[in-house]
Motif scaffolding. Structure first.
Motif, PDB file in Angstrom:
ATOM      1  N   TYR A 271       0.805  -1.225   0.000  1.00  0.00           N
ATOM      2  CA  TYR A 271       0.000   0.000   0.000  1.00  0.00           C
ATOM      3  C   TYR A 271       0.836   1.273   0.000  1.00  0.00           C
ATOM      4  O   TYR A 271       0.331   2.345   0.344  1.00  0.00           O
ATOM      5  N   SER A 272       2.110   1.178  -0.368  1.00  0.00           N
ATOM      6  CA  SER A 272       2.902   2.398  -0.569  1.00  0.00           C
ATOM      7  C   SER A 272       2.244   3.260  -1.649  1.00  0.00           C
ATOM      8  O   SER A 272       1.748   2.743  -2.656  1.00  0.00           O
ATOM      9  N   ALA A 273       2.249   4.569  -1.441  1.00  0.00           N
ATOM     10  CA  ALA A 273       1.730   5.521  -2.439  1.00  0.00           C
ATOM     11  C   ALA A 273       0.314   5.169  -2.872  1.00  0.00           C
ATOM     12  O   ALA A 273      -0.068   5.355  -4.026  1.00  0.00           O
ATOM     13  N   HIS A 274      -0.486   4.668  -1.952  1.00  0.00           N
ATOM     14  CA  HIS A 274      -1.859   4.271  -2.265  1.00  0.00           C
ATOM     15  C   HIS A 274      -2.616   5.473  -2.847  1.00  0.00           C
ATOM     16  O   HIS A 274      -2.635   6.548  -2.229  1.00  0.00           O
ATOM     17  N   PRO A 275      -3.239   5.328  -4.015  1.00  0.00           N
ATOM     18  CA  PRO A 275      -3.863   6.494  -4.661  1.00  0.00           C
ATOM     19  C   PRO A 275      -4.981   7.130  -3.837  1.00  0.00           C
ATOM     20  O   PRO A 275      -5.125   8.357  -3.846  1.00  0.00           O
ATOM     21  N   VAL A 276      -5.756   6.311  -3.109  1.00  0.00           N
ATOM     22  CA  VAL A 276      -6.823   6.874  -2.284  1.00  0.00           C
ATOM     23  C   VAL A 276      -6.236   7.672  -1.128  1.00  0.00           C
ATOM     24  O   VAL A 276      -6.707   8.763  -0.786  1.00  0.00           O
ATOM     25  N   ALA A 277      -5.186   7.141  -0.509  1.00  0.00           N
ATOM     26  CA  ALA A 277      -4.538   7.850   0.593  1.00  0.00           C
ATOM     27  C   ALA A 277      -3.895   9.151   0.114  1.00  0.00           C
ATOM     28  O   ALA A 277      -3.975  10.181   0.794  1.00  0.00           O
ATOM     29  N   CYS A 278      -3.269   9.113  -1.054  1.00  0.00           N
ATOM     30  CA  CYS A 278      -2.646  10.327  -1.587  1.00  0.00           C
ATOM     31  C   CYS A 278      -3.695  11.362  -1.968  1.00  0.00           C
ATOM     32  O   CYS A 278      -3.480  12.573  -1.813  1.00  0.00           O
ATOM     33  N   ALA A 279      -4.843  10.919  -2.459  1.00  0.00           N
ATOM     34  CA  ALA A 279      -5.937  11.846  -2.748  1.00  0.00           C
ATOM     35  C   ALA A 279      -6.414  12.519  -1.463  1.00  0.00           C
ATOM     36  O   ALA A 279      -6.697  13.727  -1.439  1.00  0.00           O
ATOM     37  N   ALA A 280      -6.497  11.736  -0.390  1.00  0.00           N
ATOM     38  CA  ALA A 280      -6.859  12.308   0.908  1.00  0.00           C
ATOM     39  C   ALA A 280      -5.813  13.320   1.356  1.00  0.00           C
ATOM     40  O   ALA A 280      -6.150  14.394   1.884  1.00  0.00           O
ATOM     41  N   GLY A 281      -4.537  12.988   1.156  1.00  0.00           N
ATOM     42  CA  GLY A 281      -3.462  13.905   1.535  1.00  0.00           C
ATOM     43  C   GLY A 281      -3.523  15.215   0.769  1.00  0.00           C
ATOM     44  O   GLY A 281      -3.298  16.285   1.339  1.00  0.00           O
ATOM     45  N   LEU A 282      -3.827  15.141  -0.511  1.00  0.00           N
ATOM     46  CA  LEU A 282      -3.947  16.361  -1.313  1.00  0.00           C
ATOM     47  C   LEU A 282      -5.089  17.241  -0.814  1.00  0.00           C
ATOM     48  O   LEU A 282      -4.936  18.466  -0.678  1.00  0.00           O
ATOM     49  N   ALA A 283      -6.247  16.624  -0.529  1.00  0.00           N
ATOM     50  CA  ALA A 283      -7.385  17.395  -0.021  1.00  0.00           C
ATOM     51  C   ALA A 283      -7.076  17.983   1.353  1.00  0.00           C
ATOM     52  O   ALA A 283      -7.453  19.124   1.667  1.00  0.00           O
ATOM     53  N   ASN A 284      -6.377  17.218   2.184  1.00  0.00           N
ATOM     54  CA  ASN A 284      -5.966  17.690   3.502  1.00  0.00           C
ATOM     55  C   ASN A 284      -5.045  18.900   3.387  1.00  0.00           C
ATOM     56  O   ASN A 284      -5.223  19.908   4.088  1.00  0.00           O
ATOM     57  N   LEU A 285      -4.086  18.827   2.481  1.00  0.00           N
ATOM     58  CA  LEU A 285      -3.152  19.942   2.292  1.00  0.00           C
ATOM     59  C   LEU A 285      -3.875  21.166   1.728  1.00  0.00           C
ATOM     60  O   LEU A 285      -3.547  22.312   2.073  1.00  0.00           O
ATOM     61  N   ASP A 286      -4.879  20.946   0.873  1.00  0.00           N
ATOM     62  CA  ASP A 286      -5.684  22.065   0.365  1.00  0.00           C
ATOM     63  C   ASP A 286      -6.336  22.819   1.522  1.00  0.00           C
ATOM     64  O   ASP A 286      -6.346  24.057   1.547  1.00  0.00           O
ATOM     65  N   ILE A 287      -6.879  22.082   2.496  1.00  0.00           N
ATOM     66  CA  ILE A 287      -7.532  22.716   3.652  1.00  0.00           C
ATOM     67  C   ILE A 287      -6.510  23.468   4.497  1.00  0.00           C
ATOM     68  O   ILE A 287      -6.749  24.603   4.931  1.00  0.00           O
ATOM     69  N   ILE A 288      -5.365  22.838   4.738  1.00  0.00           N
ATOM     70  CA  ILE A 288      -4.307  23.495   5.524  1.00  0.00           C
ATOM     71  C   ILE A 288      -3.916  24.818   4.898  1.00  0.00           C
ATOM     72  O   ILE A 288      -3.754  25.835   5.598  1.00  0.00           O
ATOM     73  N   GLU A 289      -3.797  24.833   3.578  1.00  0.00           N
ATOM     74  CA  GLU A 289      -3.404  26.058   2.877  1.00  0.00           C
ATOM     75  C   GLU A 289      -4.534  27.085   2.863  1.00  0.00           C
ATOM     76  O   GLU A 289      -4.338  28.259   3.204  1.00  0.00           O
ATOM     77  N   ARG A 290      -5.734  26.656   2.444  1.00  0.00           N
ATOM     78  CA  ARG A 290      -6.844  27.589   2.247  1.00  0.00           C
ATOM     79  C   ARG A 290      -7.277  28.249   3.553  1.00  0.00           C
ATOM     80  O   ARG A 290      -7.589  29.450   3.586  1.00  0.00           O
ATOM     81  N   GLU A 291      -7.298  27.475   4.645  1.00  0.00           N
ATOM     82  CA  GLU A 291      -7.748  28.010   5.924  1.00  0.00           C
ATOM     83  C   GLU A 291      -6.604  28.525   6.783  1.00  0.00           C
ATOM     84  O   GLU A 291      -6.829  28.919   7.937  1.00  0.00           O
ATOM     85  N   ASP A 292      -5.412  28.518   6.239  1.00  0.00           N
ATOM     86  CA  ASP A 292      -4.221  28.961   6.968  1.00  0.00           C
ATOM     87  C   ASP A 292      -4.168  28.314   8.353  1.00  0.00           C
ATOM     88  O   ASP A 292      -4.033  28.991   9.380  1.00  0.00           O
TER      89      ASP A 292
END
Length: 468
Positions: free
Chosen positions: A330-351
């Protein structure tokens, strides 16, 4: 706190739990008798149990629900990716768009030249992979004697054989077989436990000297790396003296010893930055490990970030026909990476990081009020990492006897009042979701203060402790 009826048959669930579940870090003597805490729902910085009781989650799941519960944006990203492509192997030349994009996004935040990302399944496997990478590199470069790993007492780096071996929490080492011949634990850099009369500066000198002495004792040609959490998290939120991280990093550079910064806990906003190594501690490690806040716990994922300098030594012509034989289904699992991208979007957008830099000092200031209590010896931490250390004697800094079960008592007092904390021996640890409000911070402190007072009264009534 508000309550809700979820329609669960709590007794039936509890019976199944006792009959079938093996929990991590469970007291085996109590596993068949202690009532389980069954958590069924979360929103923001709160969770609700199967009895409908809502609590502030003072531990953020396990240091990890950084952007809070109930984030539909992450849930939708998970569902959309699972529908499109639920999984594919990342081995060899295979990749998926989410894993590529997430690696590139992480590289933007990494300090120095840490621009290569190896995805794992969590923090333990990230640390394990980092240590195996160091071993592989030294063998590859014709330095087979550079095998020794230096770590610290009270460190926590994971629960695989290798990552558990470099961990140093005494309570976690009983009855476990561990690697001991190449792993060396330095004394813990805990200012609260420094000798009477020693200044912080002198203590820092001593702890930095511990590292240099160990390298020289083993021989720099034999030492592979030093692995260190910027703050020792699970070992009791131990904050080394100012300058310690920078000076130990410089010692490693001096003797050609690789520096691994274990940011599994401190990363993704907990100290106010995506990675704390450079902006908080002014270091550029050779390798960073991360997990937990990487996806805010929505799905499992870990990573190690490796410097371009190290990776370049192993690739292209020199690396032809060589294989870094490390990885996971499960290295680089696409579902997990998609979650990570959405998580990082929130971290950035909401500062989120900016909010932590603003509210973290307030959290620390409010928590420091607990020092007024006679049973509290130390309150330490940074931003949204805090440890409350209880004591049997404030002047002598004596830990309460194990039989008092102080931390568990406090945990049990706080739950009905709407707060979940993490009990660890005589320590109470807090690492709430980073979206916790100031009103919730105030409530956390007041509930914890009341819980500690009630435990003190109970201990006094039972004759275990006398009031000053």
């Amino acid at each position: 706190m508000d309550t809700h009826n979820f329609g669960f048959d709590f007794n039936a669930l509890a019976e199944k739990d006792r009959d079938h579940m093996i929990h991590p870090w469970v007291d085996l003597g109590l596993t068949k008798t202690r009532e389980p805490l069954i958590v069924v729902e979360g929103e923001g910085a709160t969770v609700t149990d199967a009895k409908g009781h809502r609590m502030i989650d003072g531990i953020g799941g396990m240091w990890c629900v950084n952007v809070g519960y109930g984030r539909n944006e992450i849930a939708e990203a998970i569902a959309e990716q699972a529908r499109r492509l639920c999984y594919f192997s990342p081995f060899g030349i295979i990749a998926t768009p989410p894993s590529i994009e997430f690696a590139a996004r992480l590289a933007e935040y990494a300090p120095g030249d840490l621009k290569h990302v190896f995805f794992t399944t969590g923090g333990s496997t990230a640390v394990d992979s980092a240590l195996r990478f160091v071993s592989f590199r030294n063998n590859f470069l014709g330095k087979p004697k550079k095998k020794h790993i230096i770590t610290r007492e009270f460190a926590y780096h994971g629960s695989s054989l290798l990552s558990a071996s470099v961990s140093g929490k005494p309570a976690d080492r009983g009855n476990m077989d561990l690697i001991t011949d190449i792993i060396h634990h330095l004394p813990v850099p805990n200012p609260y436990r420094r000798p009477e009369g020693m200044t912080l500066e002198q203590f820092c000198d001593e702890k930095v000297a511990d590292l240099e002495k160990k390298i020289l004792e083993l021989g720099p040609e034999n030492v592979a790396c030093f692995i260190a959490e910027p703050l020792l998290a699970s070992g009791g939120v131990i904050v080394p003296p100012p300058g310690y991280q920078k000076r130990t990093w410089e010692i490693c550079r001096k003797y050609d010893v690789l520096y691994i910064s274990d940011e599994v806990v401190t990363g993704f906003g907990r100290l106010g930055h995506v990675f704390a190594s450079k902006p908080v501690f002014d270091i550029e490690p050779d390798i960073i490990t991360c997990a937990k806040g990487l996806t805010s716990g929505y799905v499992p994922l870990g990573a190690m970030l490796v410097s371009d300098r190290l990776f370049a030594e192993l690739t292209e012509t020199a690396g032809k026909g060589q294989f870094f034989a490390n990885g996971y289904t499960y290295s680089a699992h696409p579902v997990a990476c998609a979650a990570g991208l959405a998580n990082l979007d929130i971290i950035e957008r909401e500062d989120i990081c900016g909010r932590v830099r603003e509210n973290g000092p307030y959290f620390q200031k409010r928590m420091a009020e607990l020092l007024e209590l006679d049973i509290v010896g130390d309150v330490r931490g940074s931003h949204f990492m805090v440890c409350v250390e209880t004591t049997a004697d404030k002047q002598q800094k004596l830990a309460p006897p194990v039989q008092w079960d102080v931390a568990w008592r406090i945990f049990e007092k706080c739950r009905p009042k709407g707060l979940m904390v993490r009990p660890l021996s005589h320590l109470i640890i807090l690492s709430p979701p980073l979206v916790i409000t100031r009103a919730q911070i105030d409530e956390t402190v007041e509930v914890l203060k009341q819980g500690i007072k009630e435990v003190f009264d109970d201990l006094t009534r039972e004759g275990l402790r006398t009031k000053a």
